[in-house]
Motif scaffolding. Structure first.
Motif, mmCIF file in Angstrom:
data_model
loop_
_atom_site.group_PDB
_atom_site.id
_atom_site.type_symbol
_atom_site.label_atom_id
_atom_site.label_comp_id
_atom_site.label_asym_id
_atom_site.label_seq_id
_atom_site.Cartn_x
_atom_site.Cartn_y
_atom_site.Cartn_z
ATOM 1 N N ILE A 99 0.844 -1.195 0.000
ATOM 2 C CA ILE A 99 0.000 0.000 0.000
ATOM 3 C C ILE A 99 0.877 1.243 0.000
ATOM 4 N N ALA A 100 0.547 2.201 -0.890
ATOM 5 C CA ALA A 100 1.225 3.498 -0.928
ATOM 6 C C ALA A 100 0.131 4.551 -0.927
ATOM 7 N N THR A 101 -0.079 5.187 0.199
ATOM 8 C CA THR A 101 -1.271 6.010 0.393
ATOM 9 C C THR A 101 -0.980 7.274 1.191
ATOM 10 N N GLY A 102 -1.889 8.211 1.096
ATOM 11 C CA GLY A 102 -1.825 9.396 1.949
ATOM 12 C C GLY A 102 -2.375 9.119 3.331
ATOM 13 N N LYS A 103 -2.999 7.991 3.506
ATOM 14 C CA LYS A 103 -3.577 7.629 4.791
ATOM 15 C C LYS A 103 -2.500 7.278 5.813
ATOM 16 N N SER A 104 -2.898 7.280 7.058
ATOM 17 C CA SER A 104 -2.032 6.764 8.104
ATOM 18 C C SER A 104 -2.083 5.243 8.074
ATOM 19 N N PHE B 148 3.114 5.419 3.745
ATOM 20 C CA PHE B 148 1.936 6.089 4.298
ATOM 21 C C PHE B 148 2.166 7.590 4.392
ATOM 22 N N VAL B 149 1.066 8.321 4.612
ATOM 23 C CA VAL B 149 1.079 9.772 4.816
ATOM 24 C C VAL B 149 1.892 10.448 3.700
ATOM 25 N N GLN B 150 1.564 10.114 2.446
ATOM 26 C CA GLN B 150 2.193 10.712 1.257
ATOM 27 C C GLN B 150 3.689 10.440 1.168
ATOM 28 N N GLY B 151 4.140 9.331 1.727
ATOM 29 C CA GLY B 151 5.564 9.001 1.668
ATOM 30 C C GLY B 151 6.357 9.546 2.830
ATOM 31 N N LEU B 152 5.682 10.165 3.807
ATOM 32 C CA LEU B 152 6.383 10.738 4.964
ATOM 33 C C LEU B 152 6.641 9.697 6.043
ATOM 34 N N LEU B 153 5.924 8.594 6.001
ATOM 35 C CA LEU B 153 6.183 7.469 6.890
ATOM 36 C C LEU B 153 6.353 6.220 6.036
ATOM 37 N N VAL B 154 7.558 5.645 6.060
ATOM 38 C CA VAL B 154 7.868 4.462 5.258
ATOM 39 C C VAL B 154 8.282 3.349 6.202
ATOM 40 N N TYR B 155 7.608 2.216 6.078
ATOM 41 C CA TYR B 155 7.904 1.061 6.913
ATOM 42 C C TYR B 155 8.436 -0.075 6.039
ATOM 43 N N GLY B 156 9.492 -0.738 6.517
ATOM 44 C CA GLY B 156 10.124 -1.801 5.744
ATOM 45 C C GLY B 156 9.844 -3.174 6.300
ATOM 46 N N LYS C 85 9.216 -2.178 10.382
ATOM 47 C CA LYS C 85 10.062 -1.213 11.077
ATOM 48 C C LYS C 85 10.194 0.073 10.274
ATOM 49 N N GLU C 86 10.237 1.193 10.991
ATOM 50 C CA GLU C 86 10.295 2.502 10.338
ATOM 51 C C GLU C 86 11.602 2.664 9.564
ATOM 52 N N VAL C 87 11.472 3.015 8.292
ATOM 53 C CA VAL C 87 12.618 3.255 7.429
ATOM 54 C C VAL C 87 12.866 4.752 7.265
ATOM 55 N N TYR C 88 11.766 5.520 7.245
ATOM 56 C CA TYR C 88 11.908 6.967 7.034
ATOM 57 C C TYR C 88 10.717 7.677 7.659
ATOM 58 N N ARG C 89 11.008 8.874 8.201
ATOM 59 C CA ARG C 89 9.955 9.760 8.692
ATOM 60 C C ARG C 89 10.309 11.195 8.326
ATOM 61 N N GLY C 90 9.390 11.885 7.689
ATOM 62 C CA GLY C 90 9.591 13.291 7.344
ATOM 63 C C GLY C 90 8.615 14.163 8.102
ATOM 64 N N GLN D 139 2.269 10.468 13.087
ATOM 65 C CA GLN D 139 2.400 9.010 13.083
ATOM 66 C C GLN D 139 1.027 8.335 13.113
ATOM 67 N N ASP D 140 0.682 7.653 14.220
ATOM 68 C CA ASP D 140 -0.590 6.929 14.261
ATOM 69 C C ASP D 140 -1.724 7.750 14.850
ATOM 70 N N ARG D 141 -1.508 9.057 15.029
ATOM 71 C CA ARG D 141 -2.529 9.918 15.645
ATOM 72 C C ARG D 141 -2.981 11.006 14.680
ATOM 73 N N CYS D 142 -4.204 11.494 14.897
ATOM 74 C CA CYS D 142 -4.722 12.665 14.193
ATOM 75 C C CYS D 142 -5.113 13.695 15.252
ATOM 76 N N LEU D 143 -4.687 14.959 15.031
ATOM 77 C CA LEU D 143 -4.927 16.035 15.991
ATOM 78 C C LEU D 143 -5.684 17.167 15.313
ATOM 79 N N THR D 144 -6.574 17.849 16.063
ATOM 80 C CA THR D 144 -7.308 18.994 15.519
ATOM 81 C C THR D 144 -7.537 20.016 16.627
ATOM 82 N N LEU D 145 -8.008 21.205 16.221
ATOM 83 C CA LEU D 145 -8.180 22.299 17.187
ATOM 84 C C LEU D 145 -9.621 22.483 17.632
ATOM 85 N N PHE D 146 -10.598 22.020 16.843
ATOM 86 C CA PHE D 146 -12.006 22.131 17.228
ATOM 87 C C PHE D 146 -12.822 21.058 16.519
#
Length: 584
Positions: free
Chosen positions: A350-355, A383-391, A395-400, A426-433
């Protein structure tokens, strides 16, 4: 004549002037090395026949099974020429044997290398090793009292032979299509092809009947149409091919067709094999079949998929707008295609923008998670548009991470204009309201439920942020939010869109393509080994990187412009269609 009844290359055509010029191995390609074995102990053997012996068309290896009925006699070494007049046999005086020997039936069952190592095909080959000699014996016995008027009688009295040789090859449509094109000048696949090697003028102790080539793929389709097993259909095709080698030819006249049909039915009934003869089956199908639009593609579906080898090692697949339909659901057809692809040896990533939790949650509904699934916490993924890559082992290979100043400005913009923002950490989503659109990211898109953070400072300090998403109407994103942030970010960040009602702000240089490239380096895999499927602008680099990039028809115009091929839409099971059409 019926299209389902394959035209057979008769032996008298093999010795035309044109045929004499063909390389010697064209005819003898199905003859493996001789083995010594007995009927009781004959093992299932796979032999590699030297490709240097073959013409350019057949420069490949063949797997061979060999069965022998009767006592072995010393056979001549495989000849150095195709045609018997070039075999350089010495003329010797034949002595009358002191004791009549039992006729030896030497049968080779070959599996062409392009067929996968499928257990059913191997079992069928083993059954044929036992079945074909029985069919030959029964057919030979029928020649003694034969009253057929149309059969050529080149093969009549077997008393002058010590050994009878026959080869049966199992192949796919592509292989038999090449045979048809080279031998008969017809560029299409057939179910069975018989090629005689018998030369009546040569008084040899060995009767070389020839080769029966069967497309397992076509046989599988016909078996499904006729309601019996693949083994049943292949047995029918063996009988049909064998009768052609014995001089029957349904094509020359109506009487010849009737005689061959009667002999087919008689042999099948005598052997206790299921099904009607090939000629009668073809008539039945023609009478009962409903008119159908002819397919304009080469899509390989259903059970036939197992008869092909994968063209790639990996499939990299986007989710939103690609694997998922417009309701953000994975269809049964797409799920089935992924499972079949993995069963045939393809690895799906899977190569996705999703977490990662979002991808796992939605694919779990289709039983595509876990150690033997498409995605899990211990499998590779982008995942997350290529900002989190797991091998390997997940195991985490890259994080931007996104620049903190850009992240702060985006949060302030969200509060000022009351435009919902979600920050991915990473595995969380945060918002302000709280907002219905924020909830939809969880309820519709299956992302982790957003945690409401009380202040901008606290959100920034909470954790590293990989990206932020603004959610609004399609018009609001295109006319207001995107123009503003395209200018505001400068060279500090990039803006990308996977959905028309969302705008994502990511670190500069971010792309799924870069994430896929890093994962390939980690796995030691070349881009030439992968196929990629996507739809959005964020898939462009990934499709360009892959050996074959497939953009679905619902995708962005920029994405379709760089793709190698354009598939059907995500609401038409576009991923399944692409896999069946291009992956094998």
């Amino acid at each position: 004549m019926l299209s389902r009844v394959s035209p057979i290359l008769r032996h008298n055509r093999l010795f035309s002037a044109e045929a004499r010029e063909m390389p010697r191995a064209t005819v003898l390609l199905l003859q493996p090395n001789f083995l010594r074995s007995s009927p009781r102990t004959a093992p299932l053997n796979r032999l590699d026949v030297s490709s240097s012996e073959f013409s350019s068309m057949f420069r490949r290896r063949f797997h061979s099974l060999r069965s022998t009925v009767g006592d072995w006699t010393k056979l001549p070494k495989p000849p150095g020429r195709v045609f018997a007049e070039r075999r350089e046999y010495r003329k010797i005086r034949r002595r009358t044997p002191k004791k009549k020997q039992e006729l030896e039936l030497s049968v080779s069952i070959c599996i062409e290398e392009q067929l996968p190592d499928d257990i059913e095909i191997q079992n069928i080959a083993e059954m044929l090793r036992l079945n074909v000699p029985k069919a030959m014996t029964l057919a030979f016995n029928g020649l003694k009292d034969s009253k057929y008027k149309t059969r050529e009688t080149d093969i009549e009295d077997l008393g002058g032979y010590e050994t009878v040789e026959l080869s049966v090859m199992l192949c796919n449509d592509d292989f038999i299509c090449k045979l048809n094109k080279e031998w008969r000048g017809e560029d299409h696949a057939t179910d069975v092809l018989s090629m005689s090697q018998h030369v009546p003028e040569l008084k040899l102790p060995v009767l070389m009947m020839g080769d029966i080539v069967i497309s397992v793929e076509t046989a599988a389709r016909q078996a499904a149409e006729r309601g019996h097993t693949l083994l049943d259909e292949i047995r029918i095709l063996v009988i049909h091919g064998l009768l052609h080698l014995l001089g029957f030819d349904h094509e020359i006249s109506d009487e010849a067709e009737q005689e061959m049909e009667e002999e087919e039915e008689l042999l099948l009934k005598s052997l206790g094999w299921k099904g009607k003869g090939l000629i009668q089956s073809a008539y039945d199908i023609e009478k009962t079949a409903k008119p159908q639009l002819e397919k304009s593609d080469d899509r390989k579906e259903g059970d036939g998929l197992r008869l092909y080898k994968p063209k790639f090692s990996y499939i990299f697949c986007d989710m939103d707008g690609t694997l998922l339909n417009s309701k953000s659901q994975i269809s049964e057809a797409n799920a089935k295609a992924l499972k079949e692809a993995m069963l045939r040896g393809l690895k799906v990533v899977i190569a996705t923008g999703k977490s990662r939790p979002g991808a796992i949650r939605i694919l779990k509904t289709a039983n595509l998670t876990g150690s033997d699934g498409v995605v899990s916490e211990s499998s590779p993924g982008v995942f997350v548009q290529g900002l989190l890559v797991y091998g390997r082992q997940g195991k985490e290979v890259y994080r931007g991470n996104l620049d903190r100043d850009v992240c702060r400005e985006a949060c302030l913009y969200s509060l000022e204009h009351r435009i919902p923002l979600i920050a991915f950490s990473q595995d969380r989503c945060l918002t302000l309201f709280d907002h219905p659109l924020v909830d939809s990211l969880h309820t519709i898109y299956n992302e982790p439920k957003a945690e409401i953070i009380s202040s901008v400072d606290q959100l920034i300090a909470e954790a590293d942020i990989q990206k932020v998403i603004f959610m609004d109407t399609t018009e609001g994103v295109s006319s207001v939010i995107r123009p503003y942030w395209s200018e505001a970010t400068g060279d500090r960040a990039n803006v990308v869109q996977a959905q028309s009602d969302m705008l994502e702000i990511v670190p500069p240089g971010t792309s799924k393509g870069n994430g896929v490239k890093m994962l390939l380096n980690h796995l030691g895999v070349s881009p030439d080994e992968i196929m990629a499927i996507g739809d959005g602008e964020n898939d462009i680099e990934m499709l360009k990187l892959a050996s074959l990039g497939v953009a679905l028809s619902n995708g962005a115009e920029k994405t379709k412009a760089v793709a190698d091929v354009i598939g059907v839409s995500n609401d038409q099971d576009g991923v399944a269609d692409a896999i069946y059409r291009y992956a094998f």
